[in-house]
Design an enzyme around this catalytic site. Structure first.
Site: not given
Ligand code: 5RP
Length: 234
Positions: A34, A89, A91, A101-104, A110, A128
């Site tokens: 995002t 962004g 999750d 958060k933290g999917g990435g 962050e 979300k």
């Molecule tokens: C990364 C995050 C991202 O903001 C979260 O995973 C959302 O990702 P996306 O915009 O790809 O859905 O916290 O650590």
């Protein structure tokens, strides 16, 4: 919804939040698909000259690389006492704008950048939005590499089903900070996020969790019905 459909929603959320950016600001740049739209919008505006004198702090190596490609001027977090605005962004987003958060995998940077920011604006597609945190997404927890296994039983004691995050090669994922990530699924969701956050924060070897409580000021959440704007209590 198709992948393209979700991506179009992410773009709309990013466009809405982009309206908060002004020339001269010190920005925090979040991480994820995002935020990638936000970076594109920012890069374009700087190229065209509709925005100028912007410097930014990236929250991951991935965001740093993309921002450099787009010609966005970057600074280190410690170079400023505070940031004007961070856009990131999420999750999961609760009705009170509590976040997972933290999917990435970028949760530590962050959260450091969010805490240094006067305002945190969240952008997301409608999938979300949840009533209770933890119902659709596992809570990421970053732990030091040494004896990371020692935290599994502790996290299970908090009610989590723990999965160490691995790459496609099966190796444990390393965060940008060289640490490991444990994804914690709570089968009933997280009833008391503050209590869980306090237990995690008190535990040596746990570096940070993906719970972002009382940090977000507003959110733009895009769905087929339009872009919903939510105000938080932060
Ligand atoms: C990364 C995050 C991202 O903001 C979260 O995973 C959302 O990702 P996306 O915009 O790809 O859905 O916290 O650590």
């Amino acid at each position: 919804m198709t992948r393209g459909g979700v991506d179009a929603l992410k773009r709309r959320a990013a466009e809405a939040a982009f309206g908060r950016v002004r020339s001269g600001m010190v920005l925090g740049l979040g991480t994820g698909s995002t935020v990638a739209h936000l970076l594109d919008l920012l890069g374009e505006a700087l190229r065209e000259g509709s925005l100028k004198d912007i410097v930014a702090v990236p929250t991951s190596v991935r965001t740093e690389t993309r921002a450099r490609e787009l010609g966005i001027e970057l600074i280190a977090l410690h170079e400023r006492a505070s940031l004007d605005l961070t856009i990131d962004g999420a999750d999961e987003i609760s009705p009170r704008l509590e976040l997972i958060k933290g999917g990435g995998g970028a949760l530590l940077r962050e959260k450091m950048v969010a805490q240094a920011s006067d305002r945190l604006v969240i952008i997301a597609d409608g999938a979300k939005a949840v009533d209770r945190l933890g119902t659709t997404f596992a809570l990421p927890v970053e732990v030091v590499r040494w004896e990371w296994e020692a935290h599994v039983g502790f996290l299970e004691g908090l009610g989590a089903q723990v999965t160490p995050r691995r790459g496609s090669d099966g190796a444990l994922v390393e965060s940008d900070n060289g640490q490991h990530l444990l994804d914690c699924r709570f089968p009933e969701g997280i009833a008391d996020p503050s209590a869980i956050e306090a237990r995690l924060a008190a535990r040596a070897g746990i570096v940070e969790s993906g719970l972002f409580l009382g940090l977000a000021h507003e959110a733009f959440i895009a769905s087929d019905q339009g872009v919903e704007h939510r105000e938080g209590s932060a």
